[in-house]
Each structure stands twice: as structure tokens, then as C-alpha cells.
Design a protein around this motif. Structure first.
Motif, short mmCIF file in Angstrom:
data_model
loop_
_atom_site.label_atom_id
_atom_site.label_comp_id
_atom_site.label_asym_id
_atom_site.label_seq_id
_atom_site.Cartn_x
_atom_site.Cartn_y
_atom_site.Cartn_z
N PRO A 1 0.78 -1.34 -0.03
CA PRO A 1 -0.03 0.20 -0.12
C PRO A 1 0.82 1.34 -0.01
O PRO A 1 1.91 1.17 0.79
CB PRO A 1 -0.73 -0.29 1.21
CG PRO A 1 -0.16 -1.15 2.10
CD PRO A 1 0.69 -1.90 1.15
N CYS B 1 0.42 5.58 -0.26
CA CYS B 1 -0.41 6.68 -0.51
C CYS B 1 0.17 7.51 -1.59
O CYS B 1 1.18 7.90 -1.83
CB CYS B 1 0.04 7.67 1.03
SG CYS B 1 -0.66 6.97 2.22
N ALA C 1 -3.27 3.36 2.05
CA ALA C 1 -3.99 3.80 3.58
C ALA C 1 -5.19 4.46 3.07
O ALA C 1 -5.13 5.61 2.87
CB ALA C 1 -2.91 4.46 4.47
N GLN D 1 -6.23 -1.03 2.11
CA GLN D 1 -5.77 -0.62 3.62
C GLN D 1 -6.84 0.22 4.20
O GLN D 1 -6.95 1.29 3.82
CB GLN D 1 -4.25 -0.16 3.39
CG GLN D 1 -3.71 -0.54 4.83
CD GLN D 1 -2.20 0.07 4.84
OE1 GLN D 1 -1.96 0.94 4.52
NE2 GLN D 1 -1.27 -0.48 5.46
N ARG E 1 -1.49 -5.27 9.06
CA ARG E 1 -0.06 -4.67 9.08
C ARG E 1 0.37 -4.20 10.20
O ARG E 1 -0.46 -3.29 10.78
CB ARG E 1 0.22 -3.75 7.78
CG ARG E 1 1.73 -3.45 7.37
CD ARG E 1 1.76 -2.45 6.38
NE ARG E 1 2.64 -3.04 5.34
CZ ARG E 1 3.24 -2.18 4.43
NH1 ARG E 1 3.24 -0.88 4.49
NH2 ARG E 1 4.33 -2.90 3.56
N LEU F 1 12.60 -2.79 1.39
CA LEU F 1 13.79 -3.04 0.44
C LEU F 1 13.97 -4.64 -0.23
O LEU F 1 15.15 -5.00 0.05
CB LEU F 1 15.07 -2.68 1.16
CG LEU F 1 15.11 -1.15 1.38
CD1 LEU F 1 16.43 -0.66 2.28
CD2 LEU F 1 15.28 -0.35 0.08
N GLY G 1 7.11 -1.99 -2.41
CA GLY G 1 6.60 -0.69 -2.58
C GLY G 1 7.58 -0.04 -3.68
O GLY G 1 7.14 -0.06 -4.90
N ARG G 2 8.51 0.46 -3.21
CA ARG G 2 9.33 1.34 -4.05
C ARG G 2 9.88 0.74 -5.32
O ARG G 2 9.76 1.56 -6.40
CB ARG G 2 10.49 2.20 -3.21
CG ARG G 2 9.96 3.15 -2.22
CD ARG G 2 10.97 3.37 -1.20
NE ARG G 2 11.27 2.34 -0.39
CZ ARG G 2 12.08 2.28 0.64
NH1 ARG G 2 12.75 3.43 1.08
NH2 ARG G 2 12.18 1.11 1.32
C1 FNR Z 1 4.54 3.97 1.62
N1 FNR Z 1 4.32 2.88 2.67
C2 FNR Z 1 3.03 2.92 3.18
N2 FNR Z 1 2.70 1.89 4.05
C3 FNR Z 1 1.56 1.52 4.33
O1 FNR Z 1 1.19 0.81 4.96
N3 FNR Z 1 0.46 2.48 4.12
C4 FNR Z 1 0.70 3.32 3.17
O2 FNR Z 1 -0.39 3.96 2.74
C5 FNR Z 1 1.95 3.60 2.71
N4 FNR Z 1 2.36 4.76 2.02
C6 FNR Z 1 3.44 5.10 1.28
C7 FNR Z 1 3.61 5.69 0.12
C8 FNR Z 1 4.93 5.77 -0.50
C9 FNR Z 1 5.31 6.51 -1.71
C10 FNR Z 1 5.91 5.07 -0.10
C11 FNR Z 1 7.53 4.64 -0.68
C12 FNR Z 1 5.69 3.87 0.80
C13 FNR Z 1 5.23 2.01 2.95
C14 FNR Z 1 5.33 0.81 2.18
O3 FNR Z 1 4.10 0.26 2.05
C15 FNR Z 1 6.42 -0.11 2.23
O4 FNR Z 1 6.37 -0.82 3.53
C16 FNR Z 1 7.84 0.51 2.34
O5 FNR Z 1 8.01 1.21 1.22
C17 FNR Z 1 8.91 -0.43 2.12
O6 FNR Z 1 8.92 -1.20 1.15
P1 FNR Z 1 9.80 -1.27 0.04
O7 FNR Z 1 9.34 0.30 -0.59
O8 FNR Z 1 11.24 -1.12 0.54
O9 FNR Z 1 9.71 -2.27 -1.02
#
Ligand code: FNR
Length: 362
Positions: A25, A27, A59, A101, A232, A308, A330-331
Motif C-alpha cells: 500500500p 499513499c 491507506a 488498506q 499490517r 527493501l 513498494g518502491r
Molecule cells: C509507503 N508505505 C506505506 N505503508 C502503508 O502501510 N500504507 C501506506 O499508505 C503507505 N504509503 C507509502 C507511500 C509511499 C510513496 C511509499 C514509498 C511507502 C510503506 C510501503 O508500503 C512499504 O512498506 C515501504 O515502502 C517499504 O517497502 P519497499 O518500498 O522497500 O519495498
């Protein structure tokens, strides 16, 4: 040859995923009045055309004051159902599955939205709430001073999670993920850093977990039994360098057992976000050991690892080593929405492309 685990189908209850890649998820701060828009259709839909097993929408607030920013998505009124259903229908037509979420930001609500140029008047500060209130519980100077939730507020908030889950079902979603991580309202209740209540919602772990468990039961009661519920959580507050109580992996394992009993099917293990004093060393796969610990200590629980994980081999290894059951990313999906196709290439898997993209195969 054996198909790598990450490309094998995965089933939990009535939900079957084509592979074990989950779009985490994220935002997008691209909503007005909580509505999902064309932006979300294209953004989330693209992951479906490109083969993600499960897509978890960002979220999404169960009440307006539970938004992180005024540009967050919401699911607090029936009018928000059709926009979500449109995305669900599209995702399903591509063979992917779709969840949302369910969130409440608590004391971290009403902060500046990225990339949105909203006027001051779009923000609120009177109705920023938390388990405990007052200046001692303000997250940092960019956040508001929270007001302590009354018992009646708590009851209404729990109900709002339930009606939100019912709306998600109406929109045709395959699952909901309760957001209990990253220092948002549920995590605020769990952690003694943010919860110093003296009633039945504060104090012992049992009391601090009460809000979460009541939310889980309410969501379960409002969401079909055959559809799985994800939760989560953050596994730690990362303040071992400081004295005093905080949230940690031992408590995380304990609540994993409790929520499993209460109706959570899949436990999604993240970390941090409840205090600006946290010290995180975010290296590749840094949260995987937390997922592994929960999976080992809670028999029969399904676990998502995240954090990551940036390639197909890395993702597959986590699963082959039985540290988790699903991989959220995510990223790496933002950098490359065709992450799953790249992973297939990396692992030499002849995964099915969508019919429209089949001619792109080499
Ligand atoms: C997030 N993350 C996040 N987590 C969550 O539980 N709800 C959310 O709405 C968001 N929003 C969000 C926006 C953006 C732009 C990023 C980069 C991250 C965290 C995301 O879900 C994830 O747990 C982390 O980014 C770590 O995973 P990666 O990016 O290393 O694969």
C-alpha cells in the motif's frame, strides 16, 4: 524444472493469487474528499496489467479526520464505493486481485500532503486524536497536538472500521488490510510511547492491544468469512538506544497469536514510524527477520515480508527459506511497474503476460 515459489499460485481462504508478489500500500495523495479517481485506476490498474498477484490500495481513511492529509483516499461514505469498484473490476479483468488498506492516522493526521497545493483551510487541527492527548504526545512540530479519545470515540472508531470493511466488500474487493503499523492510530494504542491511558485501553499489553482486537473483530463481523483479512503491524519502535518502554518484536509475536484467534488471516510485518527518535538501519530485506520470527513462533500464521526487497531472486529466496508466504514490494514497483515481468526474466520463468502484452515477449 520447479517453478520458483514466488511464481507459484497462493491461496488463503477464497483468495487465490497468480503469484506471490504484492504491491505494498502506498499513499498517492491524489484524492479530493477521499474519492478514488482516474489517477488511481491508471496507477493501480497498471500493476494489474503487468502481472502483480495482489494489489493493496493505499491507506484509506475510515473517517475523514483519520486521513494523514486532506488528499488521502477514504471509505467513510457509500458514495466512495463506485470509484473503488471500478478499479476492482478492472484489476479482476486482468487476472489480479485487489485489496484496500483500512486506516486511521490518529495523532499523525492532517499533515502537509505531498505534491498537493492545498490551502490552509483544507487542514484540520481540532479533531486530531490519539489514545493519549496533550503536548507530550504531539509527534513532532509538523504535527498537531492530539486530543485523547473518549470511550465513546473509541467505540465509534471501531464501528467505522467495520462499516468501511462492509463497503470494501460491496466494492468487490478480495481482501482488506487493517493498518496497524507505522505509528498510525492502532500502533499508537499498541505502543506505550503513545498510549499512557489508565483505563482498559492502556497499561498492560492486553489492554494496549484491546483496541486492535476490537477493530479486528468488528472488521471480521462485517467482511465475508470466506474472504481473508490482512493486518499490517510495525514489529518494533526502534528505540532500544533509549530507556523506557516501547513496542518490540516480543509483543508483536504475542499479538500475532491473539489476532489470529480474532480473525486475521495474514500478518504483514513492517516496522517503525511511532516516534521521531527511532534509529533504523534500513538495508536490503531489513524487516525480513521480523517476518521470519513471527512465522516461526506462531504456528499456522500466514506472513507477508516487506522492506527493501528489490529483485525476483531476493524475493524468491525469502519464500524458499520459509521466512514468509508473500512478498510485498513498494518502491521497486514505483521505479518499475513491470517489476513482476523483470523478476520473471531474472528467474527464467515463462510467466503468462497479459494477452495484450504477449507480443512483447522475446
Ligand atoms: C509507503 N508505505 C506505506 N505503508 C502503508 O502501510 N500504507 C501506506 O499508505 C503507505 N504509503 C507509502 C507511500 C509511499 C510513496 C511509499 C514509498 C511507502 C510503506 C510501503 O508500503 C512499504 O512498506 C515501504 O515502502 C517499504 O517497502 P519497499 O518500498 O522497500 O519495498
Amino acid at each position: 524444472d520447479k517453478i520458483p515459489l514466488v511464481f507459484q499460485p497462493y491461496t488463503v481462504k477464497d483468495l487465490t493469487l497468480a503469484n506471490r508478489f504484492v504491491v505494498a500500500p502506498m499513499c498517492m495523495f491524489s484524492s479530493t474528499d477521499g474519492f478514488f479517481t482516474d489517477y488511481h485506476l491508471v496507477h493501480l490498474g497498471s500493476f494489474a496489467t503487468l502481472g502483480a498477484g495482489l494489489i493493496l490500495a493505499e491507506a484509506t481513511a475510515v473517517v475523514p479526520e483519520g486521513r494523514i492529509s486532506p488528499a488521502d483516499t477514504g471509505i467513510w461514505k457509500d458514495e466512495q464505493i463506485p470509484g473503488l469498484k471500478r478499479i476492482a473490476d478492472f484489476v479482476h479483468a486482468q487476472g489480479s486481485k485487489f485489496g484496500i488498506q483500512l486506516a486511521h492516522a490518529g495523532r499523525k493526521a492532517s499533515v502537509k500532503a505531498f505534491y498537493s497545493d492545498l490551502p490552509e483551510s483544507a487542514y484540520w487541527k481540532d479533531n486530531v486524536v490519539g489514545p493519549s492527548g496533550g503536548a507530550d504526545f504531539q509527534w513532532d512540530s509538523k504535527h498537531h497536538v492530539p486530543r485523547e479519545l473518549s470511550l465513546q470515540d473509541i467505540e465509534e472508531t471501531i464501528k467505522a472500521f467495520g462499516t468501511a470493511a462492509a463497503r470494501a466488500h460491496k466494492a468487490g474487493l478480495d481482501t482488506v488490510e487493517i493498518h496497524g503499523a507505522h505509528g498510525y492510530l492502532i500502533h499508537q494504542f499498541l505502543s506505550p510511547i503513545s498510549n499512557q491511558r489508565t483505563d482498559k485501553y492502556g497499561g498492560s499489553l492486553e489492554n494496549r492491544a484491546r483496541f486492535l482486537l476490537e477493530v479486528v473483530r468488528e472488521v471480521r463481523a462485517n467482511f465475508p468469512a470466506e474472504k481473508p483479512i490482512f493486518l499490517r503491524v510495525s514489529a518494533t519502535d526502534y528505540i532500544e538506544h533509549l530507556d523506557g518502554p516501547s513496542w518490540d518484536i516480543e509483543q508483536t509475536v504475542q499479538i500475532a497469536k491473539w489476532v489470529k484467534e480474532a480473525g486475521v488471516d495474514v500478518f504483514h510485518v513492517s516496522s517503525g514510524g511511532n516516534t521521531p527518535k527511532q534509529l533504523i538501519n534500513a538495508t536490503f530485506g531489513y524487516q525480513v527477520p521480523f517476518a521470519e520470527r513471527v512465522k516461526k513462533d506462531v504456528p499456522g500464521i500466514e506472513v507477508v515480508a516487506v522492506g527493501l526487497i528489490t529483485g525476483g531472486k531476493q524475493a524468491n529466496e525469502v519464500l524458499e527459506e520459509e521466512k514468509a508466504d508473500l512478498i510485498a514490494i513498494g518502491r521497486a514497483f514505483l521505479r518499475s511497474p513491470n517489476f513482476v515481468l523483470n523478476a520473471a526474466q531474472e528467474l527464467n520463468v515463462k510467466t503468462k503476460f497479459s494477452a495484450q502484452y504477449e507480443r512483447g515477449r522475446m
